[in-house]
Design a protein around this motif. Structure first.
Motif, PDB file in Angstrom:
ATOM      1  N   UNK A   1      15.484 -39.354  70.901  1.00 56.28           N
ATOM      2  CA  UNK A   1      15.264 -38.003  70.369  1.00 56.28           C
ATOM      3  C   UNK A   1      15.632 -37.974  68.881  1.00 56.28           C
ATOM      4  N   UNK A   2      14.659 -37.747  68.009  1.00 54.93           N
ATOM      5  CA  UNK A   2      14.959 -37.631  66.577  1.00 54.93           C
ATOM      6  C   UNK A   2      15.441 -36.230  66.246  1.00 54.93           C
ATOM      7  N   UNK A   3      15.699 -35.973  64.969  1.00 55.45           N
ATOM      8  CA  UNK A   3      15.876 -34.619  64.465  1.00 55.45           C
ATOM      9  C   UNK A   3      14.532 -34.173  63.887  1.00 55.45           C
ATOM     10  N   UNK A   4      14.430 -32.896  63.633  1.00 61.44           N
ATOM     11  CA  UNK A   4      13.199 -32.357  63.038  1.00 61.44           C
ATOM     12  C   UNK A   4      13.524 -31.576  61.774  1.00 61.44           C
ATOM     13  N   UNK A   5      12.600 -31.609  60.852  1.00 63.05           N
ATOM     14  CA  UNK A   5      12.694 -30.811  59.631  1.00 63.05           C
ATOM     15  C   UNK A   5      11.323 -30.163  59.436  1.00 63.05           C
TER      16      UNK A   5
ATOM     17  N   UNK B   1       9.406 -34.980  59.906  1.00 56.54           N
ATOM     18  CA  UNK B   1       9.220 -34.007  58.833  1.00 56.54           C
ATOM     19  C   UNK B   1       7.783 -33.513  58.861  1.00 56.54           C
ATOM     20  N   UNK B   2       7.585 -32.221  59.074  1.00 57.99           N
ATOM     21  CA  UNK B   2       6.241 -31.674  59.159  1.00 57.99           C
ATOM     22  C   UNK B   2       6.283 -30.162  58.962  1.00 57.99           C
ATOM     23  N   UNK B   3       5.097 -29.539  58.945  1.00 55.04           N
ATOM     24  CA  UNK B   3       4.997 -28.130  58.624  1.00 55.04           C
ATOM     25  C   UNK B   3       5.507 -27.197  59.697  1.00 55.04           C
ATOM     26  N   UNK B   4       5.871 -26.002  59.253  1.00 56.81           N
ATOM     27  CA  UNK B   4       6.377 -24.970  60.149  1.00 56.81           C
ATOM     28  C   UNK B   4       5.359 -24.593  61.215  1.00 56.81           C
ATOM     29  N   UNK B   5       4.075 -24.801  60.945  1.00 56.99           N
ATOM     30  CA  UNK B   5       3.050 -24.455  61.933  1.00 56.99           C
ATOM     31  C   UNK B   5       3.145 -25.313  63.192  1.00 56.99           C
ATOM     32  N   UNK B   6       3.818 -26.453  63.102  1.00 58.68           N
ATOM     33  CA  UNK B   6       3.970 -27.339  64.261  1.00 58.68           C
ATOM     34  C   UNK B   6       5.298 -27.131  64.980  1.00 58.68           C
ATOM     35  N   UNK B   7       6.046 -26.118  64.558  1.00 56.30           N
ATOM     36  CA  UNK B   7       7.331 -25.823  65.200  1.00 56.30           C
ATOM     37  C   UNK B   7       7.179 -25.648  66.718  1.00 56.30           C
ATOM     38  N   UNK B   8       6.203 -24.857  67.202  1.00 56.34           N
ATOM     39  CA  UNK B   8       6.076 -24.684  68.657  1.00 56.34           C
ATOM     40  C   UNK B   8       5.746 -25.973  69.395  1.00 56.34           C
ATOM     41  N   UNK B   9       4.971 -26.859  68.765  1.00 58.06           N
ATOM     42  CA  UNK B   9       4.600 -28.117  69.414  1.00 58.06           C
ATOM     43  C   UNK B   9       5.812 -29.000  69.668  1.00 58.06           C
ATOM     44  N   UNK B  10       6.862 -28.807  68.893  1.00 60.13           N
ATOM     45  CA  UNK B  10       8.044 -29.635  69.057  1.00 60.13           C
ATOM     46  C   UNK B  10       8.661 -29.466  70.444  1.00 60.13           C
TER      47      UNK B  10
ATOM     48  N   UNK C   1      16.548 -29.375  71.076  1.00 55.30           N
ATOM     49  CA  UNK C   1      16.326 -30.267  69.950  1.00 55.30           C
ATOM     50  C   UNK C   1      16.995 -29.681  68.714  1.00 55.30           C
ATOM     51  N   UNK C   2      17.283 -30.542  67.765  1.00 53.52           N
ATOM     52  CA  UNK C   2      17.982 -30.139  66.544  1.00 53.52           C
ATOM     53  C   UNK C   2      17.010 -30.071  65.373  1.00 53.52           C
ATOM     54  N   UNK C   3      16.939 -28.896  64.751  1.00 52.79           N
ATOM     55  CA  UNK C   3      16.140 -28.702  63.555  1.00 52.79           C
ATOM     56  C   UNK C   3      17.089 -28.594  62.363  1.00 52.79           C
ATOM     57  N   UNK C   4      16.776 -29.306  61.292  1.00 48.35           N
ATOM     58  CA  UNK C   4      17.690 -29.355  60.162  1.00 48.35           C
ATOM     59  C   UNK C   4      17.759 -28.040  59.388  1.00 48.35           C
ATOM     60  N   UNK C   5      16.829 -27.129  59.654  1.00 46.47           N
ATOM     61  CA  UNK C   5      16.876 -25.811  59.027  1.00 46.47           C
ATOM     62  C   UNK C   5      17.365 -24.764  60.016  1.00 46.47           C
TER      63      UNK C   5
END
Length: 280
Positions: free
Chosen positions: A219-223, A196-205, A150-154
């Motif tokens: 498949x969206x992108x994530x931020x 768009x959501x918090x860093x704490x949910x990074x693993x759930x992605x 997956x693609x994270x914008x950061x």
């Protein structure tokens, strides 16, 4: 078109961390002439309170944000059931009757989402008289779809690692779907292009990306943005009653705080006293 969303659960008042997340999602959509959606995630049983959903709308309007509201989760139960049946019929889910206390007694390791379920019920016959959840057999799921990313914008391109979360619950004992299943299906139906959501949910992605692959979803992108921390160095959270300890949006609104001015301060990183940002 860029489509973002803010999807709170009406099981506690919103706090400054929610405001920060909502402002980021709103602004990312507005910057590209897109759409900012509000979705109420109201399938948390008796903890979901309609009056809080109305308070959320008042909070967002007070901040000066504009949005389109999409149907709440409670109207989408049939889609959750259909997806869960699909996964179950493919042998990708298994019943689990374990309680949290039983899992803790097994001394499982601590992963990205807390205690990682050790697979006790996988391949076993469960007691039909006990409340039953359905868990995702991650190894079987990965064998079916192979490696996904997956693609994270950061952070850039990320290879999904759903094993880190273990065999997560897909259908809860007390609800028609877990957060993982519901949010993944909802984002697809609502046409979300940037989650768009918090860093704490990074693993759930990683779990959500796996579910998208299994169910053939877009498949969206994530931020994943940074988290607001209180004076104790803990993230603002409903579980810590942050919405009721001086950081609540309803509290600030009733106290006469200027909502749009607060939103602008959050944009600039000018946080109220005692609040810091843990960078993503």
């Amino acid at each position: 078109m860029t489509v973002t969303r803010f999807a709170p659960s009406p099981n506690g008042p919103l706090h400054l961390g929610h405001a920060y997340s909502a402002v980021i999602a709103h602004d990312r959509a507005m910057e590209w002439g897109g759409r900012f959606l509000l979705r109420i995630e109201d399938i948390d049983g008796t903890r979901s309170r309609p009056e809080l959903a109305e308070a959320f709308r008042e909070d967002l309007a007070w901040l000066g944000l504009t949005w389109e509201e999409v149907p709440a989760q409670s109207t989408r139960l049939a889609s959750y059931d259909t997806a869960a049946r699909n996964l179950l019929e493919r042998g990708l889910l298994y019943p689990c009757t374990c309680t949290r206390a039983e899992i803790e007694a097994l001394e499982p390791h601590l992963g990205s989402e807390g205690l990682v379920y050790p697979g006790t019920c996988r391949g076993q016959t469960t007691d039909p008289g006990r409340p039953t959840a359905l868990r995702l057999d991650v190894e079987r799921a990965l064998a079916e779809v192979g490696e996904v990313w997956w693609d994270d914008e950061i952070a850039g391109r990320i290879v999904a690692d759903p094993r880190e979360a273990g065999d997560v619950v897909i259908v809860r004992k007390d609800a028609p779907a877990s957060y993982h299943l519901a949010v993944t299906l909802d984002d697809a139906v609502d046409g979300i292009t940037v989650v768009t959501r918090g860093q704490d949910l990074f693993p759930a992605t990683s779990v959500h990306r796996l579910l998208q692959a299994l169910l053939g979803l877009p498949v969206p992108r994530w931020y994943h943005h940074g988290l607001l921390m209180d004076e104790d160095g803990k993230k603002l959270a409903k579980s810590r009653r942050s919405g009721e300890r001086g950081y609540g949006l309803a509290e600030l609104r009733r106290a006469g705080e200027d909502g749009p001015a607060l939103a602008d301060r959050l944009r600039r990183g000018d946080f109220p006293a005692g609040i810091t940002l843990a960078s993503a």
